[in-house]
Design a protein around this motif. Structure first.
Motif, PDB file in Angstrom:
ATOM      1  N   THR A  58     -13.186 -15.867   2.106  1.00  0.00           N
ATOM      2  CA  THR A  58     -14.364 -16.727   1.269  1.00  0.00           C
ATOM      3  C   THR A  58     -14.371 -16.225   0.215  1.00  0.00           C
ATOM      4  OG1 THR A  58     -16.263 -15.721   2.244  1.00  0.00           O
ATOM      5  CG2 THR A  58     -15.315 -17.998   3.042  1.00  0.00           C
ATOM      6  N   PHE A  59     -14.345 -16.446  -1.179  1.00  0.00           N
ATOM      7  CA  PHE A  59     -14.508 -15.860  -2.327  1.00  0.00           C
ATOM      8  C   PHE A  59     -14.324 -16.934  -3.638  1.00  0.00           C
ATOM      9  CE2 PHE A  59      -9.860 -15.840  -1.709  1.00  0.00           C
ATOM     10  CZ  PHE A  59      -9.326 -16.139  -3.252  1.00  0.00           C
ATOM     11  N   MET A  60     -15.212 -16.456  -4.802  1.00  0.00           N
ATOM     12  CA  MET A  60     -15.193 -17.084  -5.891  1.00  0.00           C
ATOM     13  C   MET A  60     -14.107 -16.790  -6.952  1.00  0.00           C
ATOM     14  SD  MET A  60     -17.658 -19.448  -5.531  1.00  0.00           S
ATOM     15  CE  MET A  60     -18.302 -20.017  -6.942  1.00  0.00           C
ATOM     16  N   GLU A  61     -13.454 -17.790  -7.504  1.00  0.00           N
ATOM     17  CA  GLU A  61     -12.522 -17.500  -8.483  1.00  0.00           C
ATOM     18  C   GLU A  61     -12.828 -18.569  -9.613  1.00  0.00           C
ATOM     19  OE1 GLU A  61      -8.319 -16.246  -7.848  1.00  0.00           O
ATOM     20  OE2 GLU A  61      -7.648 -18.265  -8.429  1.00  0.00           O
ATOM     21  N   ASP A  62     -13.234 -18.087 -10.795  1.00  0.00           N
ATOM     22  CA  ASP A  62     -13.559 -18.930 -11.728  1.00  0.00           C
ATOM     23  C   ASP A  62     -14.447 -20.081 -11.580  1.00  0.00           C
ATOM     24  OD1 ASP A  62     -11.246 -17.706 -13.490  1.00  0.00           O
ATOM     25  OD2 ASP A  62      -9.846 -18.825 -12.669  1.00  0.00           O
ATOM     26  N   GLY A  63     -15.396 -19.762 -10.732  1.00  0.00           N
ATOM     27  CA  GLY A  63     -16.330 -20.379 -10.332  1.00  0.00           C
ATOM     28  C   GLY A  63     -16.212 -21.427  -9.282  1.00  0.00           C
ATOM     29  N   ILE A  64     -14.940 -21.400  -8.588  1.00  0.00           N
ATOM     30  CA  ILE A  64     -14.435 -22.156  -7.601  1.00  0.00           C
ATOM     31  C   ILE A  64     -14.328 -21.452  -6.233  1.00  0.00           C
ATOM     32  CG2 ILE A  64     -12.755 -23.806  -6.878  1.00  0.00           C
ATOM     33  CD1 ILE A  64     -11.961 -24.389  -9.700  1.00  0.00           C
ATOM     34  N   PRO A  65     -15.070 -21.994  -5.242  1.00  0.00           N
ATOM     35  CA  PRO A  65     -15.047 -21.360  -3.933  1.00  0.00           C
ATOM     36  C   PRO A  65     -13.599 -21.433  -3.349  1.00  0.00           C
ATOM     37  CG  PRO A  65     -16.803 -22.822  -3.745  1.00  0.00           C
ATOM     38  CD  PRO A  65     -15.948 -23.036  -5.008  1.00  0.00           C
ATOM     39  N   LYS A  66     -12.824 -20.365  -2.908  1.00  0.00           N
ATOM     40  CA  LYS A  66     -11.378 -20.117  -2.312  1.00  0.00           C
ATOM     41  C   LYS A  66     -11.464 -19.318  -1.130  1.00  0.00           C
ATOM     42  CE  LYS A  66      -9.184 -21.325  -6.767  1.00  0.00           C
ATOM     43  NZ  LYS A  66      -8.167 -20.841  -7.704  1.00  0.00           N
ATOM     44  N   GLY A  67     -10.275 -19.509  -0.382  1.00  0.00           N
ATOM     45  CA  GLY A  67      -9.994 -18.509   0.659  1.00  0.00           C
ATOM     46  C   GLY A  67      -9.499 -19.296   1.815  1.00  0.00           C
ATOM     47  N   ILE A  68      -9.090 -18.312   2.750  1.00  0.00           N
ATOM     48  CA  ILE A  68      -8.763 -19.257   4.049  1.00  0.00           C
ATOM     49  C   ILE A  68      -9.743 -20.099   4.770  1.00  0.00           C
ATOM     50  CG2 ILE A  68      -7.986 -18.670   6.464  1.00  0.00           C
ATOM     51  CD1 ILE A  68      -6.794 -16.050   5.407  1.00  0.00           C
ATOM     52  N   SER A  69     -10.956 -19.785   4.852  1.00  0.00           N
ATOM     53  CA  SER A  69     -11.750 -20.450   5.568  1.00  0.00           C
ATOM     54  C   SER A  69     -11.986 -21.796   4.567  1.00  0.00           C
ATOM     55  CB  SER A  69     -13.188 -19.799   5.881  1.00  0.00           C
ATOM     56  OG  SER A  69     -13.012 -18.778   6.717  1.00  0.00           O
ATOM     57  N   ILE A  70     -12.272 -21.713   3.347  1.00  0.00           N
ATOM     58  CA  ILE A  70     -12.574 -22.613   2.368  1.00  0.00           C
ATOM     59  C   ILE A  70     -11.353 -23.558   2.417  1.00  0.00           C
ATOM     60  CG2 ILE A  70     -13.299 -23.321   0.187  1.00  0.00           C
ATOM     61  CD1 ILE A  70     -15.280 -21.430   1.260  1.00  0.00           C
ATOM     62  N   ASP A  71     -10.042 -23.262   2.265  1.00  0.00           N
ATOM     63  CA  ASP A  71      -9.066 -24.318   2.412  1.00  0.00           C
ATOM     64  C   ASP A  71      -9.175 -24.963   3.565  1.00  0.00           C
ATOM     65  OD1 ASP A  71      -8.593 -23.098  -0.059  1.00  0.00           O
ATOM     66  OD2 ASP A  71      -6.712 -22.163   0.394  1.00  0.00           O
ATOM     67  N   ILE A  72      -9.120 -24.174   4.923  1.00  0.00           N
ATOM     68  CA  ILE A  72      -9.236 -24.899   5.943  1.00  0.00           C
ATOM     69  C   ILE A  72     -10.418 -26.111   6.053  1.00  0.00           C
ATOM     70  CG2 ILE A  72      -9.716 -24.660   8.542  1.00  0.00           C
ATOM     71  CD1 ILE A  72      -8.310 -22.050   8.479  1.00  0.00           C
ATOM     72  N   LEU A  73     -11.586 -25.776   5.553  1.00  0.00           N
ATOM     73  CA  LEU A  73     -12.502 -26.730   5.503  1.00  0.00           C
ATOM     74  C   LEU A  73     -12.136 -27.942   4.842  1.00  0.00           C
ATOM     75  CD1 LEU A  73     -15.715 -24.436   5.348  1.00  0.00           C
ATOM     76  CD2 LEU A  73     -15.362 -26.090   7.040  1.00  0.00           C
ATOM     77  N   HIS A  74     -11.732 -27.687   3.438  1.00  0.00           N
ATOM     78  CA  HIS A  74     -11.031 -28.631   2.833  1.00  0.00           C
ATOM     79  C   HIS A  74     -10.184 -29.667   3.352  1.00  0.00           C
ATOM     80  CE1 HIS A  74     -13.780 -28.141  -0.922  1.00  0.00           C
ATOM     81  NE2 HIS A  74     -13.153 -26.891  -0.999  1.00  0.00           N
ATOM     82  N   GLU A  75      -9.306 -29.008   4.071  1.00  0.00           N
ATOM     83  CA  GLU A  75      -8.368 -29.806   4.887  1.00  0.00           C
ATOM     84  C   GLU A  75      -8.936 -30.688   5.916  1.00  0.00           C
ATOM     85  OE1 GLU A  75      -4.568 -31.208   5.851  1.00  0.00           O
ATOM     86  OE2 GLU A  75      -5.251 -30.103   4.370  1.00  0.00           O
ATOM     87  N   VAL A  76      -9.973 -30.048   6.550  1.00  0.00           N
ATOM     88  CA  VAL A  76     -10.601 -31.006   7.411  1.00  0.00           C
ATOM     89  C   VAL A  76     -11.463 -32.128   6.675  1.00  0.00           C
ATOM     90  CG1 VAL A  76     -12.667 -31.181   8.969  1.00  0.00           C
ATOM     91  CG2 VAL A  76     -10.892 -29.144   9.163  1.00  0.00           C
ATOM     92  N   PHE A  77     -11.772 -31.931   5.528  1.00  0.00           N
ATOM     93  CA  PHE A  77     -12.644 -32.930   5.010  1.00  0.00           C
ATOM     94  C   PHE A  77     -11.635 -34.050   4.367  1.00  0.00           C
ATOM     95  CE2 PHE A  77     -15.408 -29.157   2.874  1.00  0.00           C
ATOM     96  CZ  PHE A  77     -15.898 -29.150   3.941  1.00  0.00           C
ATOM     97  N   SER A  78     -10.324 -33.715   4.076  1.00  0.00           N
ATOM     98  CA  SER A  78      -9.534 -34.533   3.577  1.00  0.00           C
ATOM     99  C   SER A  78      -8.984 -35.696   4.619  1.00  0.00           C
ATOM    100  CB  SER A  78      -8.375 -33.696   2.739  1.00  0.00           C
ATOM    101  OG  SER A  78      -7.503 -33.235   3.702  1.00  0.00           O
ATOM    102  N   ARG A  79      -8.876 -34.912   5.663  1.00  0.00           N
ATOM    103  CA  ARG A  79      -8.415 -35.724   6.747  1.00  0.00           C
ATOM    104  C   ARG A  79      -9.419 -36.763   7.425  1.00  0.00           C
ATOM    105  NH1 ARG A  79      -3.780 -33.198  10.376  1.00  0.00           N
ATOM    106  NH2 ARG A  79      -3.067 -31.743   8.830  1.00  0.00           N
ATOM    107  N   TYR A  80     -10.849 -36.490   6.851  1.00  0.00           N
ATOM    108  CA  TYR A  80     -11.638 -37.574   7.113  1.00  0.00           C
ATOM    109  C   TYR A  80     -12.133 -38.446   5.837  1.00  0.00           C
ATOM    110  CZ  TYR A  80     -12.757 -36.024  11.722  1.00  0.00           C
ATOM    111  OH  TYR A  80     -12.557 -35.865  13.226  1.00  0.00           O
TER     112      TYR A  80
END
Length: 628
Positions: A270-292
């Protein structure tokens, strides 16, 4: 601990309608997560809803008064017995005048499941006529199938979903049709794997209601409907409605919408890049979100000091830590989903002081550590005594550089990133002592409903194991985006995999259909129960996956021209090598069923001829360790 919906109980003077409520018969079926028995007590989303609505209407419904029956019995009782309430029930045109309705509460899809080795994919409803389809007696699925053109008298019906799953497994049925949420639950119970069968098609969505039998007094139904509408109202303070609170305690997509996601900033997770949360865990969470089909804005991700986010997740409902090491000390503090990855913890020191660590023990050194951090636990477990605590890694790095402390305990990858960010001379700080390695998880507040956490775990498992059109899982893509493959801790040897390949080839020659079935069932010896990273998988000469003892989701797919995450067409290489040379070895990058992360893997392959006269390429691999 089951999440409890907190509702304000207001004393209400007994009246005639209250007495009428007491005279109602409440019936339902085992239809998780909507309705089911948990340790002898009625439980589930719809059980919480009917008890909450009843309470709003002025009646405290005893859960033990809810009767569980096979669906066809519950349905017939509601049709024929006055003053009966049935839930969960789909409202359809055919049923419209049979009941008085309260709802809708939620909706569900009708899905058609098939064995993965059949590889049935339906592109048009007209194709349904070519298959034998089974579903539950009197279930709404029958109406959807008939509407799709299936003859009603051709549909196989049973009162027990597990009998239908058995019929699907032995080939009596081609397709099992049912509401997808409940179907996944029953399939998981029957097979141990929610993705064991393939969804061949979805044929509709139905709303879930509460149905009052014909003849129930209109004023009673109206009172129940009014109470339901009150439950749906959003409070003036902006909090979620009581209905949303109940839904989010049982359904993962609803729960995800209302969670606050907490992290300290822990590269590469987890880290911030240009004000946007990024990282392995963040990407996995967003993938779960998209599947729902949901989107969670960046504002829902809260960054703070580790102590702040750790304590908040401990004490506040509807919170989740985006990344945290799972340890015995923390086991009962959270509910866990993962693992996401594993990371070693180390003690860093100045390079000019590194030799001191060779001649002294950890308890003799003054070492900095973060309050409540897993490296701190590892340090204490390894004998650290003189510990300087802080909530700020930058402060400890500066103290290390100035000589105020001898070492700094932290996770290796996040530690390197912070050293590069805050140290005056990053090259002057080096790891000098290895502490314990932990698996890293997403942790939910303890009061989160266990069924929600399990649903998240099931989706995470799908993301890890389901291969896309290129032959790579989403998890593999995410990991490769941030980290390099690593060596495994596996003890599997080349002789282990060679012996397993030879035995499988012998079994195929004796009984190909039986061997393939046993491989796909994950039975020993094709999947070693004590060492589950030792397993068999098998292609045909066209690079179709015929059998897989560890990942049934891959069976039936064609993997020609599909690669590992680095772009290597290893499956084509395996099949071509077997057809050309008979046997050999192939190296590639792959994920491990017993360790989180991406690993270097090498696979033994061998051309075999089955008792059916067909050629198969039998494979078993080993995840390479750094002792090779």
């Amino acid at each position: 601990m089951i999440f409890t919906v907190s509702l304000l109980i207001i004393p209400i003077v007994a009246d005639e309608s209250n007495e009428e409520f007491q005279g109602l018969a409440w019936v339902t079926e085992e239809y998780p997560p909507y309705t089911f028995i948990d340790n002898g007590t009625p439980s589930g989303l719809m059980v919480d809803m009917v008890t909450a609505i009843s309470r709003k209407a002025g009646y405290e419904l005893p859960k033990q008064s809810i009767h569980f029956l096979p669906w066809n019995e519950a349905y017939q009782k509601a049709l024929t017995k006055p003053r009966t309430v049935i839930f969960s029930i789909a409202r359809t045109p055919e049923r419209e005048n049979l009941f008085s309705w309260v709802g809708p509460v939620v909706s569900s899809d009708i899905a058609l499941y098939s064995s993965r080795d059949r590889n049935i994919t339906l592109h048009d409803r007209k194709e349904l006529a070519n298959y034998t389809i089974g579903t539950i007696t009197d279930d709404v699925t029958i109406d959807f199938l008939v509407d799709a053109g299936v003859r009603k008298d051709s549909i196989v019906t049973r009162s027990d979903p597990y009998k239908l799953i058995h019929d699907l497994d032995d080939g009596t049925l081609d397709l099992f049709a049912y509401g997808n949420i409940a179907a996944e639950y029953h399939i998981k119970n029957a097979t141990g794997n929610p993705g064991f069968y393939k969804i061949s098609a979805r044929i509709g969505t139905f709303p879930v209601y509460i149905g009052f039998s014909a003849g129930t007094p209109e004023n009673l139904v109206k009172k129940f409907q009014n109470a339901f509408e009150t439950l749906n109202k959003t409070p003036d303070n902006g909090e979620i409605s009581e209905t949303e609170r109940i839904l989010s305690s049982w359904l993962l997509d609803e729960n995800l919408k209302h969670l606050e996601y907490l992290t300290e900033g822990y590269y590469p997770y987890t880290f911030m890049e240009d004000g946007i949360p990024k990282g392995i865990s963040i990407d996995i969470l967003h993938e779960v979100f998209s599947r729902y089909g949901i989107t969670i804005p960046s504002e829902r991700f809260t960054f703070g000091t580790w102590e702040e986010v750790y304590q908040k997740t401990l004490t506040q409902n509807n919170t989740a830590l985006c990344i945290i090491a799972r340890s015995p000390e923390r086991e009962d503090l959270f509910q866990w989903a993962g693992p996401i990855d594993k990371t070693s913890n180390v003690v860093f020191s100045r390079q000019d002081s590194a030799d001191e660590f060779k001649n002294k023990t950890l308890e003799e050194m003054k070492i900095g550590a973060i309050t409540d951090d897993i490296a701190t636990i590892a340090l204490i477990n390894s004998g650290g005594k003189d510990i300087i605590y802080s909530t700020d890694p930058k402060e400890l790095i500066k103290k290390l550089e100035s000589g105020e402390i001898d070492g700094w305990a932290y996770a290796s990858m996040p530690g390197y990133q912070l050293i590069n960010k805050y140290a005056s001379d990053p090259d002057s700080i080096v790891p000098v002592h290895s502490l314990q390695t932990y698996d890293y998880y997403i942790a939910f507040n303890k009061n989160t409903t266990p069924q929600v956490v399990q649903a998240f775990q099931d989706m995470l498992d799908i993301i890890r194991t389901e291969k896309d059109q290129t032959g790579v899982s989403t998890y593999d893509y995410i990991m490769y985006r941030y980290v390099d493959p690593v060596y495994s801790e596996s003890s599997i040897t080349p002789q282990d995999v060679t012996d397993l390949v030879n035995q499988t080839a012998t079994d195929l020659a004796r009984d190909a259909p039986g061997t393939i079935k046993n491989i796909n069932a994950g039975l020993p010896p094709y999947r070693n129960a004590e060492r589950p990273d030792l397993y068999v998988f098998m292609y045909d000469t066209a690079v179709n996956m015929v059998a897989h003892a560890d990942n049934i989701r891959m069976v039936g797919a064609n993997y020609h021209n599909k690669t590992d995450v680095a772009g290597k067409p290893f499956r084509d290489n395996i099949v071509q090598g077997a057809l050309t040379n008979g046997s050999g070895w192939e190296d590639y990058i792959y994920s491990n069923p017993v360790e989180s992360g991406l690993f270097w893997k090498t696979t033994r392959y061998q051309l075999a001829v089955g008792s059916d006269g067909k050629q198969y390429i039998v494979c078993s691999g080993m995840f390479r360790n750094n002792s090779e």
